[in-house]
Each structure stands twice: as structure tokens, then as C-alpha cells.
Design a protein around this motif. Structure first.
Motif, PDB file in Angstrom:
ATOM      1  N   THR A  71       0.831  -1.207   0.000  1.00  0.00           N
ATOM      2  CA  THR A  71       0.000   0.000   0.000  1.00  0.00           C
ATOM      3  C   THR A  71       0.866   1.257   0.000  1.00  0.00           C
ATOM      4  O   THR A  71       1.945   1.298   0.574  1.00  0.00           O
ATOM      5  CB  THR A  71      -0.934   0.040   1.218  1.00  0.00           C
ATOM      6  OG1 THR A  71      -0.153  -0.070   2.423  1.00  0.00           O
ATOM      7  CG2 THR A  71      -1.944  -1.098   1.173  1.00  0.00           C
ATOM      8  N   PHE A  72       0.324   2.297  -0.654  1.00  0.00           N
ATOM      9  CA  PHE A  72       0.982   3.603  -0.705  1.00  0.00           C
ATOM     10  C   PHE A  72      -0.095   4.673  -0.734  1.00  0.00           C
ATOM     11  O   PHE A  72      -0.978   4.656  -1.595  1.00  0.00           O
ATOM     12  CB  PHE A  72       1.867   3.713  -1.947  1.00  0.00           C
ATOM     13  CG  PHE A  72       2.487   5.061  -2.141  1.00  0.00           C
ATOM     14  CD1 PHE A  72       3.508   5.499  -1.304  1.00  0.00           C
ATOM     15  CD2 PHE A  72       2.050   5.911  -3.156  1.00  0.00           C
ATOM     16  CE1 PHE A  72       4.092   6.751  -1.480  1.00  0.00           C
ATOM     17  CE2 PHE A  72       2.621   7.162  -3.342  1.00  0.00           C
ATOM     18  CZ  PHE A  72       3.644   7.576  -2.492  1.00  0.00           C
ATOM     19  N   ASN A  73      -0.069   5.567   0.237  1.00  0.00           N
ATOM     20  CA  ASN A  73      -1.071   6.641   0.305  1.00  0.00           C
ATOM     21  C   ASN A  73      -2.504   6.103   0.295  1.00  0.00           C
ATOM     22  O   ASN A  73      -3.393   6.663  -0.351  1.00  0.00           O
ATOM     23  CB  ASN A  73      -0.889   7.607  -0.857  1.00  0.00           C
ATOM     24  CG  ASN A  73       0.109   8.700  -0.535  1.00  0.00           C
ATOM     25  OD1 ASN A  73       0.808   8.642   0.479  1.00  0.00           O
ATOM     26  ND2 ASN A  73       0.213   9.680  -1.400  1.00  0.00           N
ATOM     27  N   GLY A  74      -2.698   4.982   0.975  1.00  0.00           N
ATOM     28  CA  GLY A  74      -4.036   4.400   1.066  1.00  0.00           C
ATOM     29  C   GLY A  74      -4.458   3.610  -0.155  1.00  0.00           C
ATOM     30  O   GLY A  74      -5.583   3.088  -0.212  1.00  0.00           O
ATOM     31  N   LYS A  75      -3.597   3.498  -1.141  1.00  0.00           N
ATOM     32  CA  LYS A  75      -3.927   2.748  -2.363  1.00  0.00           C
ATOM     33  C   LYS A  75      -3.221   1.395  -2.345  1.00  0.00           C
ATOM     34  O   LYS A  75      -2.067   1.296  -1.942  1.00  0.00           O
ATOM     35  CB  LYS A  75      -3.512   3.541  -3.605  1.00  0.00           C
ATOM     36  CG  LYS A  75      -4.247   4.870  -3.738  1.00  0.00           C
ATOM     37  CD  LYS A  75      -3.827   5.588  -4.995  1.00  0.00           C
ATOM     38  CE  LYS A  75      -4.499   6.957  -5.101  1.00  0.00           C
ATOM     39  NZ  LYS A  75      -5.951   6.848  -5.282  1.00  0.00           N
ATOM     40  N   SER A  76      -3.911   0.364  -2.831  1.00  0.00           N
ATOM     41  CA  SER A  76      -3.358  -0.980  -2.880  1.00  0.00           C
ATOM     42  C   SER A  76      -2.734  -1.247  -4.241  1.00  0.00           C
ATOM     43  O   SER A  76      -3.404  -1.135  -5.274  1.00  0.00           O
ATOM     44  CB  SER A  76      -4.447  -2.019  -2.604  1.00  0.00           C
ATOM     45  OG  SER A  76      -3.972  -3.327  -2.892  1.00  0.00           O
ATOM     46  N   PHE A  77      -1.440  -1.582  -4.254  1.00  0.00           N
ATOM     47  CA  PHE A  77      -0.772  -1.923  -5.501  1.00  0.00           C
ATOM     48  C   PHE A  77      -1.079  -3.355  -5.935  1.00  0.00           C
ATOM     49  O   PHE A  77      -0.846  -3.708  -7.091  1.00  0.00           O
ATOM     50  CB  PHE A  77       0.746  -1.757  -5.346  1.00  0.00           C
ATOM     51  CG  PHE A  77       1.213  -0.326  -5.316  1.00  0.00           C
ATOM     52  CD1 PHE A  77       0.313   0.724  -5.441  1.00  0.00           C
ATOM     53  CD2 PHE A  77       2.557  -0.031  -5.174  1.00  0.00           C
ATOM     54  CE1 PHE A  77       0.742   2.051  -5.418  1.00  0.00           C
ATOM     55  CE2 PHE A  77       3.001   1.282  -5.152  1.00  0.00           C
ATOM     56  CZ  PHE A  77       2.092   2.327  -5.270  1.00  0.00           C
ATOM     57  N   VAL A  78      -1.590  -4.172  -5.016  1.00  0.00           N
ATOM     58  CA  VAL A  78      -1.905  -5.565  -5.348  1.00  0.00           C
ATOM     59  C   VAL A  78      -3.219  -5.642  -6.103  1.00  0.00           C
ATOM     60  O   VAL A  78      -3.330  -6.312  -7.132  1.00  0.00           O
ATOM     61  CB  VAL A  78      -1.962  -6.433  -4.076  1.00  0.00           C
ATOM     62  CG1 VAL A  78      -2.415  -7.860  -4.412  1.00  0.00           C
ATOM     63  CG2 VAL A  78      -0.589  -6.478  -3.396  1.00  0.00           C
ATOM     64  N   THR A  79      -4.234  -4.948  -5.615  1.00  0.00           N
ATOM     65  CA  THR A  79      -5.554  -4.987  -6.261  1.00  0.00           C
ATOM     66  C   THR A  79      -5.673  -3.995  -7.410  1.00  0.00           C
ATOM     67  O   THR A  79      -6.540  -4.123  -8.267  1.00  0.00           O
ATOM     68  CB  THR A  79      -6.672  -4.708  -5.233  1.00  0.00           C
ATOM     69  OG1 THR A  79      -6.448  -3.424  -4.642  1.00  0.00           O
ATOM     70  CG2 THR A  79      -6.682  -5.772  -4.142  1.00  0.00           C
ATOM     71  N   GLU A  80      -4.791  -2.983  -7.427  1.00  0.00           N
ATOM     72  CA  GLU A  80      -4.829  -1.967  -8.482  1.00  0.00           C
ATOM     73  C   GLU A  80      -3.445  -1.833  -9.116  1.00  0.00           C
ATOM     74  O   GLU A  80      -2.711  -0.890  -8.852  1.00  0.00           O
ATOM     75  CB  GLU A  80      -5.272  -0.615  -7.922  1.00  0.00           C
ATOM     76  CG  GLU A  80      -6.618  -0.647  -7.235  1.00  0.00           C
ATOM     77  CD  GLU A  80      -6.950   0.699  -6.596  1.00  0.00           C
ATOM     78  OE1 GLU A  80      -7.298   1.637  -7.353  1.00  0.00           O
ATOM     79  OE2 GLU A  80      -6.841   0.815  -5.368  1.00  0.00           O
ATOM     80  N   SER A  81      -3.075  -2.802  -9.950  1.00  0.00           N
ATOM     81  CA  SER A  81      -1.729  -2.817 -10.534  1.00  0.00           C
ATOM     82  C   SER A  81      -1.490  -1.620 -11.445  1.00  0.00           C
ATOM     83  O   SER A  81      -0.353  -1.142 -11.589  1.00  0.00           O
ATOM     84  CB  SER A  81      -1.490  -4.122 -11.300  1.00  0.00           C
ATOM     85  OG  SER A  81      -2.466  -4.290 -12.315  1.00  0.00           O
TER      86      SER A  81
END
Length: 313
Positions: free
Chosen positions: A64-74
Motif C-alpha cells: 500500500t501507498f497513500n491508502g492505495k493498494s498496488f496488489v488490487t490496483e496494478s
């Protein structure tokens, strides 16, 4: 305000029969600092970078970065992350300048901004003389510098670099690290995979040691420096093997015997320094010692000890 990239319980297993490429990685990276990742080939370093940028999907865990998920939102990951891979960028048929300009266009810059940023990065990295040279005619070091320029010309908030100084000459290695420091100071998260521990000690804020897909050590370099000042290495060479094996050793000091150099090697904590020096002076007075060396224990030595002591799964 410091931004954070958080890896929680990050794991990757490519199929059921294989062992984990990495397992239960828990790390937080902060803006404003250069974090370095070291370890043997196959330790899981590049897999972790690929997970962060979204090329490799984790078997479990979160990024996660700044509340965003890099796993679910590539797709989001690729908006926030720029990566310099270990392999050379495919530059055949295009010049150094064209390679940089193409990346800037992909990132949405206007033609005026593209020209400005390309000129700027070529000058800052001292590679302007080769701007019109086709990629296939560039040396390995200049190809590496082109790849670096493509990564940092219009930098994303998070920068991942896999062996950025490989093949690069000593002068421009310094330029690369100074540029990374500049980017860190401006608020970027910098993560560098490298085997060059001398560069880690000289330029990084933090080093992370990986082996067999696990994090063995995570240290601030300020802490490492303090630890090195407390832990010193004393190597004492004797005139003969018989002399070395018969000599009375100080009980408080841990040591190993090196038969090739006919030497006892001691790791000495600060509080044991007086006893170590007193013993050494006594050996010199008795003419049993040929020579000796006394120095802080290096990161390179500590790295080797930790890797060798880590058992395979």
C-alpha cells in the motif's frame, strides 16, 4: 509529511512444488531516504521489486501507498512507481536522447517539457556527449546510464533501481548516487538493489539484507556506523603456528584461528578494548607477535557472517 510504502506479509510462490521466492516480507519505506537491498542472487530481491511495480502478483500479503493498494490496483502501481531493471533497456535503433524523450512522452509531458527535461538530465548525468549516439554503439556503462536517465528524468514518487551502477565508470557512479540523494531530499522513495556494499556504506541511509526470500537484517546506516564503532576486529599474526597455538589467550575475547595467516582474529566490543590492547602489548613485549591490525568491523564482513549463518529451508 513523510509518505510511506508499506509491504505487509508479502509472499510469492510460483507453484505448489517450489519453495517461496519470498516469504512474509514486512517492510516500510519512507520518502526522503535511500533504502538499499542486498543479498545473494536468488534471495528474493528482484521478485520483491516486481511485486511492488505490479509485474508479479503476490501469493499473499499487501502493498500500500497513500491508502492505495498496488496488489488490487496494478495500474495504480505503475502510475506511482518507476523501475530501472537489471537488464539493459532495448536501445537498438534509437539514440540516447530519443530513448529518454520517448519515456517522457509516455508520461504525458508536452513537447516543450520533454525537450527541457531531456536536456536537463543529460547535463546532470554528464552524458550529453552521447545524446545522438545510437543505442547499439553505446558501451555497457552508457547503456546503463541511459536506462537510469529514462527512470529518473521525470521521476515517479517511488523509484526502484536494480543494480543501477553495474558497468558504470567510477566518476559517474558517484553522479548516480548524488542524483538519487537529490531525489530523496525532494521527497521521493528510493529503493536500490545492489551487491556493492562499499557503495551502500558510503551513500545509503538504510540497508536491508535478504536471503532465501526472507529479511535477515534491516538497519539504518547511522545505527550500523555506531555498531561498527563498538565492534572492532583485531588480527594478530604470530611467528609460528606452534607459538600461536600455545599462547595464552584473553578469556573475555571471542576469537577464531586462521592457520593460513598464523593468526588469531578477535571481535572486540568497546568495553573489552582495554583488555584486548593490554594483551596485545604483552604479546609484543614477549616478541611473539610478527604484526597486527586493528580496525572497525565492516558491513561486508558482517554481511558474509549473516549469510553463512542462515540455513537453507
Amino acid at each position: 509529511m513523510s509518505k510511506q510504502l508499506v509491504l505487509h506479509s508479502l509472499s510469492k510462490k510460483y507453484n505448489k512444488s517450489e519453495k517461496f521466492a519470498n516469504k512474509n516480507i514486512n517492510l516500510t519505506f519512507f520518502s526522503g531516504e535511500i533504502s538499499t537491498i542486498t543479498g545473494h542472487n536468488g534471495a528474493g530481491k528482484t521478485t520483491m521489486l516486481n511485486q511492488v511495480i505490479g509485474i508479479t502478483k503476490p501469493s499473499k500479503g499487501s502493498i500500500t501507498f497513500n491508502g492505495k493498494s498496488f496488489v488490487t490496483e496494478s495500474k495504480v502501481a505503475r502510475e506511482y512507481v518507476s523501475m530501472m531493471p537489471q537488464l539493459h533497456a532495448p536501445l537498438n535503433g534509437v539514440t540516447m536522447s530519443q530513448s529518454i524523450r520517448s519515456i517522457l512522452r509516455i508520461r504525458g509531458l508536452s513537447e516543450k517539457e520533454v525537450k527541457k527535461e531531456t536536456t536537463k538530465i543529460l547535463k546532470e548525468l554528464a552524458i550529453n556527449d552521447w545524446k545522438d549516439t545510437p543505442g547499439q554503439k553505446l558501451s555497457g556503462g552508457l547503456r546503463r546510464l541511459t536506462s537510469f536517465a529514462m527512470t529518473v528524468a521525470y521521476p515517479a514518487p517511488i523509484l526502484l533501481l536494480d543494480e543501477p551502477t553495474n558497468d558504470v565508470d567510477p566518476i559517474r557512479r558517484q553522479i548516480i548516487w548524488k542524483h538519487l540523494r537529490k531525489l530523496a531530499k525532494s521527497g521521493h522513495i528510493i529503493i536500490v538493489v545492489t551487491h556493492n556494499l562499499l557503495e551502500v556504506e558510503k551513500y545509503a541511509d538504510r540497508y536491508i539484507l535478504m536471503n532465501n526470500g526472507k529479511v535477515l537484517e534491516d538497519k539504518r546506516l547511522q545505527e550500523r556506523s555506531l555498531e561498527s564503532s563498538r565492534l572492532n576486529k583485531l588480527v594478530v599474526n604470530f611467528s609460528s603456528e606452534e607459538e600461536a597455538l600455545c599462547v595464552k589467550l584473553p578469556k573475555s575475547l571471542n576469537h577464531t584461528y586462521n592457520s593460513e595467516e598464523v593468526a588469531h582474529e578477535f571481535d572486540i566490543e568497546a568495553e573489552e578494548m582495554v583488555a584486548g590492547i593490554f594483551w596485545l602489548m604483552q604479546m609484543i613485549e614477549e616478541k611473539k607477535v610478527v604484526n597486527y591490525s586493528f580496525s572497525p568491523k565492516s558491513l561486508n564482513e558482517t554481511y558474509g557472517e549473516m549469510i553463512n549463518g542462515d540455513d537453507e529451508e
